[in-house]
Design an enzyme around this catalytic site. Structure first.
Site, short mmCIF file in Angstrom:
data_model
loop_
_atom_site.label_atom_id
_atom_site.label_comp_id
_atom_site.label_asym_id
_atom_site.label_seq_id
_atom_site.Cartn_x
_atom_site.Cartn_y
_atom_site.Cartn_z
N ASP A 8 0.86 -1.19 0.00
CA ASP A 8 0.00 0.00 0.00
C ASP A 8 0.89 1.24 0.00
OD1 ASP A 8 -2.01 -1.81 0.17
OD2 ASP A 8 -2.77 -1.17 2.13
N ASP A 129 -15.16 -2.95 -1.65
CA ASP A 129 -14.79 -2.70 -0.26
C ASP A 129 -16.07 -2.42 0.52
OD1 ASP A 129 -12.18 -2.79 -1.27
OD2 ASP A 129 -12.18 -0.65 -1.66
#
Length: 240
Positions: A8, A129
């Site tokens: 990330d 998500d």
């Protein structure tokens, strides 16, 4: 099942968030390319990249770091975060990405997903998500009234290569994945599903491997960086 180690990216560094909160970022490596190389040397088969800044900005923000990763390793990589146009999708695939992940665009511009899936077969994934079962977008800053299952079913006939399902409340918390919701989603659609969020141990990997759904793989980040999951053991377990 494939283990996808997560890189990330925030401000050009490799970080992990807690439940999607940018203010709760922990830096694990100042050199994302070096991190990618270490994953390749450990025997990983894929990389999962997320441009966190891009997810909020709506445009790529960590392109230099992504390009450095692609140059440093031969592993196929998938990238999500701020990719919201055909031009950006095509540009990233031309630069060497194996797969582009569309999340916010899947909600706000579903026609883009369909067009991209037709133009780049097998190279488009939908990132779903969810917070308490409802889809969140724009870097998880906004929760919609669309359920994860509803969104997944909208793309059943689109030709997307994968769905990446993340339970936001589990992400980065090291308290285990939402196995039940992940299995339910994977059993409800024919699109390959990749599990994400909360994986903290080999037991969590076993739970996903034996959840009764044909999962394509699982993404893990913080648990790998913290040493809670040994990559060699994890890959052997998932390959068994």
């Amino acid at each position: 099942m494939i283990l996808y180690p997560a890189i990330d990216l925030k401000d050009g560094k490799c970080v992990r968030l807690l439940r999607g909160e940018m203010e709760a970022a922990t830096v694990f490596n100042d050199d994302p390319a070096a991190q990618a190389v270490s994953f390749e040397e450990a025997g990983c088969r894929w990389l999962h990249l997320v441009d966190l800044d891009g997810a909020f900005a709506g445009r790529p923000e960590n392109a230099d770091a992504v390009e450095a990763i692609l140059s440093a390793t031969s592993l196929p990589a998938q990238l999500g975060g701020g990719i919201r146009s055909m031009a950006t999708i095509g540009d990233w695939l031309d630069r060497g990405l194996a797969r582009v992940i569309l999340g916010t665009a899947a909600v706000r511009d579903p026609d883009l997903v369909r067009e991209a899936a037709r133009s780049f077969p097998g190279q488009i994934a939908v990132g779903i998500d969810a917070r308490k079962g409802m889809v969140a977008v724009a870097g998880w800053a906004e929760t919609t009234d669309i359920s994860a299952l509803e969104l997944a079913r909208r793309f059943e006939d689109a030709g997307v290569g994968a769905i990446i399902y993340t339970d936001i409340d589990c992400d980065g918390a090291l308290q285990g994945p939402n196995v039940e919701a992940t299995a339910a989603l994977a059993n409800a659609v024919t699109i390959p599903v990749i599990a994400s969020g909360g994986v903290s141990s080999l037991d969590d990997l076993r739970a996903l491997r034996t959840c009764g759904a044909p999962l394509n793989g699982v993404i893990s980040g913080r648990a790998i960086y913290d040493g809670r999951i040994d990559l060699v053991e994890a890959m052997a377990l998932l390959a068994d």
